[in-house]
Design a protein around this motif. Structure first.
Motif, mmCIF file in Angstrom:
data_model
loop_
_atom_site.group_PDB
_atom_site.id
_atom_site.type_symbol
_atom_site.label_atom_id
_atom_site.label_comp_id
_atom_site.label_asym_id
_atom_site.label_seq_id
_atom_site.Cartn_x
_atom_site.Cartn_y
_atom_site.Cartn_z
ATOM 1 N N ASN A 178 -36.829 -3.934 23.646
ATOM 2 C CA ASN A 178 -35.690 -3.821 24.558
ATOM 3 C C ASN A 178 -35.661 -5.103 25.387
ATOM 4 O O ASN A 178 -36.612 -5.389 26.136
ATOM 5 C CB ASN A 178 -35.880 -2.592 25.455
ATOM 6 C CG ASN A 178 -34.708 -2.351 26.389
ATOM 7 O OD1 ASN A 178 -34.067 -3.286 26.853
ATOM 8 N ND2 ASN A 178 -34.434 -1.092 26.690
ATOM 9 N N TYR A 179 -34.580 -5.867 25.278
ATOM 10 C CA TYR A 179 -34.501 -7.162 25.950
ATOM 11 C C TYR A 179 -34.489 -7.032 27.470
ATOM 12 O O TYR A 179 -34.672 -8.020 28.176
ATOM 13 C CB TYR A 179 -33.253 -7.907 25.478
ATOM 14 C CG TYR A 179 -33.265 -8.176 23.990
ATOM 15 C CD1 TYR A 179 -33.887 -9.307 23.479
ATOM 16 C CD2 TYR A 179 -32.683 -7.287 23.088
ATOM 17 C CE1 TYR A 179 -33.928 -9.562 22.113
ATOM 18 C CE2 TYR A 179 -32.717 -7.523 21.719
ATOM 19 C CZ TYR A 179 -33.342 -8.661 21.241
ATOM 20 O OH TYR A 179 -33.386 -8.894 19.891
ATOM 21 N N TRP A 180 -34.287 -5.815 27.966
ATOM 22 C CA TRP A 180 -34.218 -5.585 29.404
ATOM 23 C C TRP A 180 -35.532 -5.048 29.981
ATOM 24 O O TRP A 180 -35.569 -4.657 31.142
ATOM 25 C CB TRP A 180 -33.060 -4.656 29.727
ATOM 26 C CG TRP A 180 -31.735 -5.321 29.556
ATOM 27 C CD1 TRP A 180 -31.041 -6.052 30.483
ATOM 28 C CD2 TRP A 180 -30.931 -5.345 28.371
ATOM 29 N NE1 TRP A 180 -29.864 -6.528 29.963
ATOM 30 C CE2 TRP A 180 -29.766 -6.106 28.647
ATOM 31 C CE3 TRP A 180 -31.072 -4.790 27.099
ATOM 32 C CZ2 TRP A 180 -28.755 -6.320 27.729
ATOM 33 C CZ3 TRP A 180 -30.068 -5.020 26.156
ATOM 34 C CH2 TRP A 180 -28.928 -5.765 26.480
ATOM 35 N N PHE A 184 -40.761 -8.958 30.468
ATOM 36 C CA PHE A 184 -40.471 -10.199 29.753
ATOM 37 C C PHE A 184 -39.979 -11.268 30.726
ATOM 38 O O PHE A 184 -39.118 -10.992 31.567
ATOM 39 C CB PHE A 184 -39.385 -9.979 28.691
ATOM 40 C CG PHE A 184 -39.829 -9.215 27.479
ATOM 41 C CD1 PHE A 184 -40.994 -9.530 26.815
ATOM 42 C CD2 PHE A 184 -39.043 -8.177 26.979
ATOM 43 C CE1 PHE A 184 -41.394 -8.826 25.691
ATOM 44 C CE2 PHE A 184 -39.433 -7.463 25.860
ATOM 45 C CZ PHE A 184 -40.614 -7.790 25.214
ATOM 46 N N SER A 186 -37.524 -13.922 31.966
ATOM 47 C CA SER A 186 -36.086 -13.920 31.687
ATOM 48 C C SER A 186 -35.699 -15.004 30.689
ATOM 49 O O SER A 186 -34.844 -14.787 29.821
ATOM 50 C CB SER A 186 -35.288 -14.082 32.980
ATOM 51 O OG SER A 186 -35.642 -15.293 33.629
ATOM 52 N N SER A 189 -36.663 -13.638 27.110
ATOM 53 C CA SER A 189 -35.814 -12.550 26.617
ATOM 54 C C SER A 189 -34.392 -13.029 26.355
ATOM 55 O O SER A 189 -33.748 -12.599 25.394
ATOM 56 C CB SER A 189 -35.810 -11.371 27.603
ATOM 57 O OG SER A 189 -35.393 -11.783 28.881
ATOM 58 N N ALA A 192 -34.463 -14.957 23.037
ATOM 59 C CA ALA A 192 -34.547 -14.035 21.896
ATOM 60 C C ALA A 192 -33.226 -13.293 21.709
ATOM 61 O O ALA A 192 -32.774 -13.087 20.572
ATOM 62 C CB ALA A 192 -35.680 -13.045 22.120
ATOM 63 N N TYR A 193 -32.617 -12.897 22.809
ATOM 64 C CA TYR A 193 -31.335 -12.183 22.759
ATOM 65 C C TYR A 193 -30.266 -13.047 22.092
ATOM 66 O O TYR A 193 -29.496 -12.567 21.254
ATOM 67 C CB TYR A 193 -30.929 -11.803 24.181
ATOM 68 C CG TYR A 193 -29.583 -11.152 24.325
ATOM 69 C CD1 TYR A 193 -29.424 -9.785 24.116
ATOM 70 C CD2 TYR A 193 -28.461 -11.889 24.682
ATOM 71 C CE1 TYR A 193 -28.188 -9.176 24.255
ATOM 72 C CE2 TYR A 193 -27.225 -11.299 24.834
ATOM 73 C CZ TYR A 193 -27.092 -9.945 24.619
ATOM 74 O OH TYR A 193 -25.859 -9.352 24.759
ATOM 75 N N GLN A 196 -29.766 -13.374 18.288
ATOM 76 C CA GLN A 196 -29.083 -12.323 17.549
ATOM 77 C C GLN A 196 -27.651 -12.752 17.217
ATOM 78 O O GLN A 196 -27.045 -13.533 17.960
ATOM 79 C CB GLN A 196 -29.041 -11.030 18.375
ATOM 80 C CG GLN A 196 -30.391 -10.557 18.876
ATOM 81 C CD GLN A 196 -31.346 -10.271 17.739
ATOM 82 O OE1 GLN A 196 -31.070 -9.465 16.878
ATOM 83 N NE2 GLN A 196 -32.479 -10.973 17.740
ATOM 84 N N GLN A 201 -25.137 -9.036 19.843
ATOM 85 C CA GLN A 201 -25.243 -9.236 21.283
ATOM 86 C C GLN A 201 -24.260 -8.328 22.022
ATOM 87 O O GLN A 201 -24.606 -7.721 23.043
ATOM 88 C CB GLN A 201 -24.966 -10.698 21.634
ATOM 89 C CG GLN A 201 -26.016 -11.670 21.130
ATOM 90 C CD GLN A 201 -25.706 -13.109 21.501
ATOM 91 O OE1 GLN A 201 -25.147 -13.387 22.573
ATOM 92 N NE2 GLN A 201 -26.048 -14.040 20.629
ATOM 93 N N LEU A 311 -41.138 -12.228 21.067
ATOM 94 C CA LEU A 311 -41.349 -11.183 22.059
ATOM 95 C C LEU A 311 -42.602 -10.367 21.740
ATOM 96 O O LEU A 311 -43.320 -9.931 22.641
ATOM 97 C CB LEU A 311 -40.121 -10.279 22.152
ATOM 98 C CG LEU A 311 -38.843 -10.973 22.645
ATOM 99 C CD1 LEU A 311 -37.689 -9.970 22.743
ATOM 100 C CD2 LEU A 311 -39.062 -11.642 24.005
#
Length: 351
Positions: A178-180, A184, A186, A189, A192-193, A196, A201, A311
């Motif tokens: 979970n990117y949130w 992690f 910021s 994350s 990595a986000y 996508q 996204q 991650l």
């Protein structure tokens, strides 16, 4: 009664049109009710189930040696868009290895999948408690192993958080992140986000910020929604595509079972549960085995294009009690490689 003026008439017509538009919009975003197994007009119940604390039923399937003869007992948690029939930790092993290891494995349909009742209140904690109840109903004893793959691997974090005292060991295979999660950094994350695809996204934003819009977002046909939901081959690595090409083409039959109660409480709910704000941060979890009485293993593919490896590396650095295994050149589907899965099961049970 005095006749309405022209202005009053326009206001009234506008109000009627607005109400009509809102009604149509509400119908568009409102998901249909699930077709619960065993209900009138719903799919039939074809396999064993247990009744849970809240009245829901959980469908399961047993593999390996009879549990009364087993010296190792494992609960397997399946991936996104999968079911109890896709127990890759068993099906990918050499024939007879599970029996040789003296292992009993039970896989189950996560809520809303297959023949397990939907749970509109599903959370990481509720899944962990489902696992515990399943183990208790089947008499697996005070301690058992848990192995989860992909979205099922993500569920193992809840197991580690809420029922660590029940574990003999745990394995996370390519677990979804979970990117949130606040643990992690910021910058990491966000990086990595942004790896996508753009459509993913946007889907992740909907899951996290606008979960009530999920049904409409994933069911509309105007623009791309989610690569995973759409089975877009662009998200798979070359090794993944080779594995897919070698699979028996029974995907239509499998997906018919997986989604037979509807997509809202199965795959759509997965996105909401996986990417909304959690009530705990996995990177804050304490070592469940402080006296080395068990082990936690995390396996991930170096070339996984669905779940960014950077991650997982950070998680492994932050939680030094996790035994991290990075599979060189592997994508997200590495558990379907017999040699790797053999290493996974032997490492967990014999390590």
């Amino acid at each position: 009664m005095l006749p309405l003026s022209h202005k009053e008439m326009l206001i009234k017509i506008s109000a009627i049109l607005l109400v009509g538009f809102l009604a149509l919009a509400y119908e568009a975003i409102k998901p249909p009710p699930p077709r619960t197994c065993g209900s009138p007009g719903g799919p039939p119940i074809t396999g064993p189930r247990i009744k849970l604390r809240d009245g829901r039923h959980l469908a399961y399937k047993e593999h390996g040696v009879p549990k009364q003869l087993a010296n190792k007992k494992i609960v397997f948690i399946h991936a996104f868009g999968s079911s109890k029939h896709d127990a890759v930790i068993v099906s990918s092993l050499p024939q007879g290895l599970v029996e040789e290891l003296g292992a009993y494995v039970v896989s189950f349909d996560r809520p809303g999948y297959g023949e397990s009742d939907p749970d509109p209140h599903r959370t990481a904690k509720s899944i962990a408690l489902d696992v515990e109840e399943l183990a208790d109903n089947l008499g697996l004893g005070p301690k058992f192993y848990v192995i989860g793959y992909s979205m099922g691997g993500q569920s193992v974090w809840g197991v580690l958080k809420y029922i660590p005292h029940r574990l003999a060991g745990a394995t996370l295979l390519a677990p979804v992140v979970n990117y949130w999660w606040p643990g992690f950094p910021s910058n990491l994350s966000i990086m990595a986000y942004k790896w996508q695809p753009k459509q993913d996204q946007w889907a992740l934003r909907v899951f996290h910020y606008l979960p009530w819009l999920t049904y409409w977002w994933l069911s509309q046909k105007w623009f791309p929604t989610s690569s995973v939901v759409e089975n877009n081959p662009a998200v798979f690595s070359p090794q993944d595509l080779q594995i897919i090409s070698n699979m028996v083409d029974d995907s239509d039959i499998q997906q018919s079972y997986v989604r037979q109660q509807g997509e809202t409480e199965s795959i759509y709910r997965d996105g909401i549960v996986g990417f909304r704000t959690w009530d705990f941060d996995p990177l804050d979890i304490d070592n469940p085995f402080p006296n080395n009485e068990g082990q936690v293993h995390l396996w991930h593919g170096e070339d996984d294009r669905l779940v960014p490896v950077i991650l997982q590396r950070y998680i492994a650095q932050t939680l030094p009690w996790i035994h991290y295994h990075e599979v060189k050149g592997a994508g997200h589907l590495f558990p379907y490689i017999q040699e790797v899965t053999t290493d996974v099961i032997k490492t967990q049970l014999l390590g």
